[in-house]
Design an enzyme around this catalytic site. Structure first.
Site, PDB file in Angstrom:
ATOM      1  N   GLY A  31       9.486   9.569  -4.422  1.00 48.52           N
ATOM      2  CA  GLY A  31       9.313   9.484  -5.873  1.00 48.52           C
ATOM      3  C   GLY A  31       9.366   8.063  -6.393  1.00 48.52           C
ATOM      4  O   GLY A  31       9.242   7.110  -5.623  1.00 48.52           O
ATOM      5  N   LEU A  33       7.084   6.815  -8.252  1.00 48.39           N
ATOM      6  CA  LEU A  33       5.768   6.522  -7.690  1.00 48.39           C
ATOM      7  C   LEU A  33       5.173   5.237  -8.263  1.00 48.39           C
ATOM      8  O   LEU A  33       5.330   4.927  -9.433  1.00 48.39           O
ATOM      9  CB  LEU A  33       4.809   7.692  -7.958  1.00 48.39           C
ATOM     10  CG  LEU A  33       5.246   9.039  -7.384  1.00 48.39           C
ATOM     11  CD1 LEU A  33       4.187  10.093  -7.669  1.00 48.39           C
ATOM     12  CD2 LEU A  33       5.510   8.947  -5.881  1.00 48.39           C
ATOM     13  N   HIS A  37       2.098   4.404  -3.434  1.00 48.16           N
ATOM     14  CA  HIS A  37       2.056   5.850  -3.198  1.00 48.16           C
ATOM     15  C   HIS A  37       0.704   6.422  -3.617  1.00 48.16           C
ATOM     16  O   HIS A  37       0.120   7.269  -2.934  1.00 48.16           O
ATOM     17  CB  HIS A  37       3.126   6.561  -4.039  1.00 48.16           C
ATOM     18  CG  HIS A  37       4.537   6.155  -3.722  1.00 48.16           C
ATOM     19  ND1 HIS A  37       5.342   5.492  -4.623  1.00 48.16           N
ATOM     20  CD2 HIS A  37       5.293   6.327  -2.604  1.00 48.16           C
ATOM     21  CE1 HIS A  37       6.536   5.300  -4.086  1.00 48.16           C
ATOM     22  NE2 HIS A  37       6.533   5.789  -2.856  1.00 48.16           N
ATOM     23  N   GLY A 147       2.448   4.890   4.760  1.00 44.33           N
ATOM     24  CA  GLY A 147       2.060   3.517   4.455  1.00 44.33           C
ATOM     25  C   GLY A 147       2.501   2.533   5.525  1.00 44.33           C
ATOM     26  O   GLY A 147       3.551   2.703   6.148  1.00 44.33           O
ATOM     27  N   GLN A 148       1.688   1.502   5.707  1.00 43.38           N
ATOM     28  CA  GLN A 148       2.039   0.398   6.609  1.00 43.38           C
ATOM     29  C   GLN A 148       3.281  -0.340   6.109  1.00 43.38           C
ATOM     30  O   GLN A 148       3.973  -1.008   6.862  1.00 43.38           O
ATOM     31  CB  GLN A 148       0.868  -0.588   6.693  1.00 43.38           C
ATOM     32  CG  GLN A 148       1.146  -1.806   7.574  1.00 43.38           C
ATOM     33  CD  GLN A 148       0.203  -2.954   7.286  1.00 43.38           C
ATOM     34  OE1 GLN A 148      -0.958  -2.745   6.935  1.00 43.38           O
ATOM     35  NE2 GLN A 148       0.680  -4.180   7.428  1.00 43.38           N
ATOM     36  N   ASP A 150       6.071   0.681   5.576  1.00 41.91           N
ATOM     37  CA  ASP A 150       7.177   1.045   6.471  1.00 41.91           C
ATOM     38  C   ASP A 150       6.604   1.157   7.881  1.00 41.91           C
ATOM     39  O   ASP A 150       6.457   2.258   8.427  1.00 41.91           O
ATOM     40  CB  ASP A 150       7.781   2.368   6.015  1.00 41.91           C
ATOM     41  CG  ASP A 150       8.311   2.269   4.596  1.00 41.91           C
ATOM     42  OD1 ASP A 150       9.458   1.838   4.426  1.00 41.91           O
ATOM     43  OD2 ASP A 150       7.556   2.580   3.651  1.00 41.91           O
ATOM     44  N   SER A 186       9.538   1.196  -4.645  1.00 43.71           N
ATOM     45  CA  SER A 186      10.366   1.793  -5.703  1.00 43.71           C
ATOM     46  C   SER A 186      11.584   0.917  -5.960  1.00 43.71           C
ATOM     47  O   SER A 186      12.100   0.854  -7.070  1.00 43.71           O
ATOM     48  CB  SER A 186      10.814   3.189  -5.280  1.00 43.71           C
ATOM     49  OG  SER A 186       9.693   3.951  -4.898  1.00 43.71           O
ATOM     50  N   ARG A 187      12.043   0.239  -4.921  1.00 46.67           N
ATOM     51  CA  ARG A 187      13.252  -0.571  -5.046  1.00 46.67           C
ATOM     52  C   ARG A 187      13.033  -1.841  -5.877  1.00 46.67           C
ATOM     53  O   ARG A 187      14.000  -2.482  -6.276  1.00 46.67           O
ATOM     54  CB  ARG A 187      13.793  -0.940  -3.665  1.00 46.67           C
ATOM     55  CG  ARG A 187      14.365   0.257  -2.934  1.00 46.67           C
ATOM     56  CD  ARG A 187      15.059  -0.154  -1.643  1.00 46.67           C
ATOM     57  NE  ARG A 187      15.906   0.902  -1.142  1.00 46.67           N
ATOM     58  CZ  ARG A 187      15.519   1.874  -0.319  1.00 46.67           C
ATOM     59  NH1 ARG A 187      14.267   1.905   0.098  1.00 46.67           N
ATOM     60  NH2 ARG A 187      16.364   2.794   0.094  1.00 46.67           N
TER      61      ARG A 187
HETATM   62  P1  AMP Z   1       8.811   6.004  -0.124  1.00 46.54           P
HETATM   63  O1  AMP Z   1       8.714   6.739  -1.422  1.00 46.54           O
HETATM   64  O2  AMP Z   1       9.322   4.623  -0.275  1.00 46.54           O
HETATM   65  O3  AMP Z   1       9.517   6.803   0.930  1.00 46.54           O
HETATM   66  O4  AMP Z   1       7.300   5.848   0.389  1.00 46.54           O
HETATM   67  C1  AMP Z   1       6.484   6.964   0.596  1.00 46.54           C
HETATM   68  C2  AMP Z   1       5.279   6.538   1.371  1.00 46.54           C
HETATM   69  O5  AMP Z   1       4.569   5.556   0.646  1.00 46.54           O
HETATM   70  C3  AMP Z   1       5.648   5.901   2.711  1.00 46.54           C
HETATM   71  O6  AMP Z   1       4.730   6.344   3.706  1.00 46.54           O
HETATM   72  C4  AMP Z   1       5.496   4.441   2.439  1.00 46.54           C
HETATM   73  O7  AMP Z   1       5.185   3.682   3.588  1.00 46.54           O
HETATM   74  C5  AMP Z   1       4.348   4.425   1.456  1.00 46.54           C
HETATM   75  N1  AMP Z   1       4.409   3.206   0.666  1.00 46.54           N
HETATM   76  C6  AMP Z   1       5.483   2.693   0.029  1.00 46.54           C
HETATM   77  N2  AMP Z   1       5.169   1.522  -0.540  1.00 46.54           N
HETATM   78  C7  AMP Z   1       3.884   1.278  -0.268  1.00 46.54           C
HETATM   79  C8  AMP Z   1       2.980   0.223  -0.575  1.00 46.54           C
HETATM   80  N3  AMP Z   1       3.349  -0.838  -1.289  1.00 46.54           N
HETATM   81  N4  AMP Z   1       1.721   0.302  -0.100  1.00 46.54           N
HETATM   82  C9  AMP Z   1       1.342   1.375   0.641  1.00 46.54           C
HETATM   83  N5  AMP Z   1       2.132   2.392   0.967  1.00 46.54           N
HETATM   84  C10 AMP Z   1       3.395   2.366   0.512  1.00 46.54           C
END
Ligand code: AMP
Length: 512
Positions: A31, A33, A37, A147-148, A150, A186-187
């Site tokens: 979330g 977002l 995302h 996403g790359q 992570d 998100s951080r």
């Molecule tokens: P998270 O909500 O942080 O767990 O991220 C959910 C998905 O979004 C994960 O697969 C992340 O790698 C991807 N994601 C997070 N930030 C980015 C970004 N800046 N660009 C592309 N993908 C992202």
């Protein structure tokens, strides 16, 4: 758009979707977002009939000293954003729905989870792997999007899917960044104005590495020192780790090669941020770099259509070749020579009498002969010497350079179908020049491919390369084959001018 909070309802929705024969894509998120995302959601919508976004701040991936209660949550705003995307369903279970009383089974990832984030956040990936497996089991998506950003997580999930025989295909997408380069996260919401500015130190340190690598620096110790220097100049940031690793096991490397990944984690004010950058030839798009890293060594069978992974660009590149499964590096897209350089450099195709077949300068696309014909490099000057021409103008008046194996490295796992695809292109290129009489084959790899794929010989009929060239350092054969349109050719085999330790003498007299 359906908001689903119960596992049973989500399973019902998935069953229903599958029963109508529609494909289902899942974008797992925590979330809050942002565009990162949403780029995954867009990708999912392009590729799947029905898209589910999960929003779940997973408690098991937070460590005991990490404050999960502080993690940004804004379900209403997220739902609003997803409504405008018209996704079919959002799965937002509560923590007790996912981890009811008595829950005790976890997935423990292996070596890939040990370094980097695994060292800094010891139980993190156990929580990630567990929740991702649960989500994949509940939603049963055909494709799941990550996403790359992570990078290590993506590799761990790839292993999870592979090791536990899940049927979901993974698609990994490049990092979406703010205008100043900061990776969206998100951080980032935790950052004060000053910290927000300071946070660009992560991407600045990575870009510095890239800049030096492009300038020819390959020593990792030097590159890491430079990253630390960039951090030292930013007092608001504390570096957790800076690393340059291979893209398969994430182990430190001593020298950079294409596909290696530079990763960084740092605390900036209250936020712990991560970022990474894949190193490769200058001018390579983020999608291609990602592909370079993710396919460094395919872990699926080489016969698989695509080894568990796909990016949009790869799909486009190989849309004519869905069987081209083990693309390990894509250096020159197959049609680039045909579509671009032929028009520019060969206004009269009739003048070319000899084709040169062999791999061009590796890795750095800037060094390809046709790409920058006026920039001399070792390959080009040795080639000119071998052929007895003084410059590009003279070269293109008589010769055309073609790459036997255009999209693959020497990987022994390059599948036959992929080689056959490249051979088909090579034949098309040869046919472009109606008056070809001679072919010069550079090096052993091109020799074997030429013999096998263009002359149709089987391995037993192919003489060992060194035997063939013998003391003279080159060999000639006059041949005709169906693959070459039954024209008669004089074929010269010689050592590759830059790949081989042995040199062939100039062929100028033979080619005159
Ligand atoms: P998270 O909500 O942080 O767990 O991220 C959910 C998905 O979004 C994960 O697969 C992340 O790698 C991807 N994601 C997070 N930030 C980015 C970004 N800046 N660009 C592309 N993908 C992202």
């Amino acid at each position: 758009m359906r908001l689903i909070t119960s596992i049973a309802e989500m399973q019902g929705f998935a069953r229903q979707t599958h029963s109508t024969g529609k494909s289902l894509g899942l974008v797992p998120t925590m979330g809050a977002l942002h565009e990162g995302h949403l780029s995954l959601v867009r990708q999912a919508q392009r590729q799947c009939d029905v898209v589910v976004v999960s929003i779940f701040v997973n408690p098991t991936q937070f460590g005991p000293v990490e404050d999960i209660s502080r993690y940004p949550r804004n379900l209403e705003k997220d739902l609003e954003a997803l409504r405008s995307f018209k996704v079919e369903a959002v799965f937002a279970p509560t923590a007790t729905e996912m981890y009811p009383e008595g829950f005790e089974t976890f997935v423990t990832p292996g070596e890939t989870a040990a370094p980097l984030e695994g060292t800094s956040r010891p139980s993190h990936f156990r929580g990630v792997a567990t929740v991702v497996l649960k989500l994949l089991n509940i939603v049963k998506p055909d494709v799941a999007y990550f996403g790359q950003k992570d990078f290590q997580q993506a590799l761990i999930i790839r292993r999870l899917v592979e090791d536990l025989n899940l049927e979901t295909r993974l698609v990994i997408s490049p990092i979406v960044r703010e205008a100043d380069g900061l990776a969206m996260s998100s951080r980032n919401a935790y950052l004060s104005t000053e910290d927000r500015q300071a946070a660009t130190v992560l991407i600045r340190s990575l870009r510095r590495v890239e800049e030096l690598a492009h300038a020819g620096e390959t020593e990792v110790t030097t590159l890491l020192e430079e990253m630390r220097r960039v951090f030292a100049a930013e007092p608001r940031a504390q570096l957790d780790y800076a690393a340059i690793v291979d893209p398969v096991k994430l182990q430190p490397v001593a020298r950079v090669t294409g596909g290696c990944v530079a990763l960084v984690a740092a605390r900036v004010g209250p936020a712990r941020l991560i970022d990474n950058l894949i190193l490769g030839p200058p001018g390579t798009s983020p999608e291609m770099l990602l592909q370079l890293a993710l396919t460094a060594r395919p872990i699926a069978s080489a016969q698989a259509r695509i080894p568990g992974l796909e990016t949009d660009v790869l799909r486009l590149k190989i849309e004519n070749c869905r069987d081209c499964a083990a693309i390990s590096t894509i250096r020159l897209p197959p049609r680039e020579f045909l579509s671009k350089y032929v028009k520019r450099d060969y206004p009269d195709l009739n003048v070319v009498r000899a084709a040169i077949i062999g791999r061009d300068a590796p890795l750095n696309a800037e060094n390809f002969l046709y790409h920058s014909p006026d920039r001399p490099n070792r390959f080009v000057s040795s080639l000119y010497e071998l052929l007895g021409v003084k410059d590009f103008a003279e070269f293109k008046a008589r010769f055309a350079l073609m790459d036997a194996l255009r999209c693959h490295t020497t990987s022994p796992r390059a599948p036959e179908k992929a080689l056959a695809y490249c051979a088909k292109h090579l034949r098309e290129e040869l046919r472009l020049f109606p008056n070809l009489e001679m072919i010069v084959v550079l090096g052993e790899e091109a020799y074997e491919q030429f013999q096998r794929l263009l002359l149709g010989r089987d391995a037993k009929e192919i003489r060992p390369f060194d035997d063939l060239l013998s003391a003279r350092g080159w060999a000639q054969e006059n041949t005709r084959s169906a693959a070459l349109g039954e024209r008669m050719f004089r074929v010269f085999y010689c050592y590759h001018p830059t790949y081989s330790y042995k040199r062939s003498p100039s062929l100028a007299a033979m080619l005159a």
